[in-house]
Motif scaffolding. Structure first.
Motif, PDB file in Angstrom:
ATOM      1  N   ASN A  10     -28.161  -3.265 -15.476  1.00  0.00           N
ATOM      2  CA  ASN A  10     -27.900  -4.480 -16.234  1.00  0.00           C
ATOM      3  C   ASN A  10     -26.444  -4.893 -16.066  1.00  0.00           C
ATOM      4  N   ARG A  12     -25.234  -7.799 -15.358  1.00  0.00           N
ATOM      5  CA  ARG A  12     -24.924  -9.069 -16.018  1.00  0.00           C
ATOM      6  C   ARG A  12     -24.447  -8.846 -17.459  1.00  0.00           C
ATOM      7  N   GLN A  13     -25.186  -8.023 -18.208  1.00  0.00           N
ATOM      8  CA  GLN A  13     -24.794  -7.768 -19.592  1.00  0.00           C
ATOM      9  C   GLN A  13     -23.529  -6.929 -19.664  1.00  0.00           C
ATOM     10  N   HIS A  50     -23.823 -12.971 -10.361  1.00  0.00           N
ATOM     11  CA  HIS A  50     -24.404 -13.363 -11.647  1.00  0.00           C
ATOM     12  C   HIS A  50     -23.723 -14.582 -12.274  1.00  0.00           C
TER      13      HIS A  50
END
Length: 205
Positions: A10, A12-13, A50
């Motif tokens: 993850n 992006r997060q 992203h």
């Protein structure tokens, strides 16, 4: 350097979380994408898989903040029912609580210069948050004759501005400022004075 974002699947997060921390520490314009990448444990080039740039990254932080904020406002409104006054006052207090608990999100939302129209998703969730307080204002003003009733959007905007002012001046440890009263008390009494002036609550309420 271990690629934490890729490792957890993850990235992006991980970049958003890194940005939120940097926003809180340095302000929305005080950090670079390279710093966000370093915090997330990836190379700067990986950010562009992203996000188109820092503005997009901050906008995503703002969008996530509005999601939290809208849910909090809805919860505050629902918790105040069935009293229209209690529901309205609760949404004002929710603003202050959000700013204290989520300073990185708050700054991204209200101090970064990112437009709520940056993306359809950001516009939609910010409108949802505003809509909760507008509904609370509409509920509160039902007993006022339609020809004398102020628009719910105007009442909501005034309370939003008051809440923002209390947060900025007295609830975020601004250098050189100190309120003689707790921010919660300032906001509650200010809302009461405003609503009485509009005739939305009786003088003895």
């Amino acid at each position: 350097m271990r690629k934490r974002g890729y490792h957890h699947g993850n990235l992006r997060q991980a970049l958003v979380d890194a940005a939120l921390k940097l926003i809180e520490e340095k302000g929305p314009m005080g950090f670079t994408l390279s710093e966000a990448a370093k915090q997330a444990g990836v190379t700067p080039a990986a950010v562009y898989r992203h996000f188109a740039g820092r503005e997009d990254l901050i906008a995503e932080a703002a969008r996530q903040g509005y999601e939290i904020f809208a849910d909090l406002m809805q919860y505050a409104y629902d918790s105040g029912q069935p009293s229209a006054m209690a529901a309205f006052a609760a949404t004002g207090r929710a603003y202050l609580a959000f700013a204290r608990k989520h300073p990185g999100h708050y700054i991204a939302m209200f101090e970064s210069g990112i437009s709520v129209n940056h993306s359809p998703e950001l516009a939609a969730v910010s409108a949802r948050a505003r809509g909760v307080q507008e509904q609370a204002a509409a509920d509160l003003s039902q007993h006022i004759a339609p020809e004398k009733r102020p628009p719910a959007s105007m009442v909501s905007a005034h309370i939003w501005a008051m809440s923002h002012g209390v947060v900025e001046l007295y609830a975020r440890n601004s250098p050189g400022t100190r309120s003689p009263f707790p921010p919660e008390d300032l906001l509650e009494t200010g809302i009461g004075i405003y609503l009485r002036g509009l005739g939305l609550i009786a003088p003895d309420s």
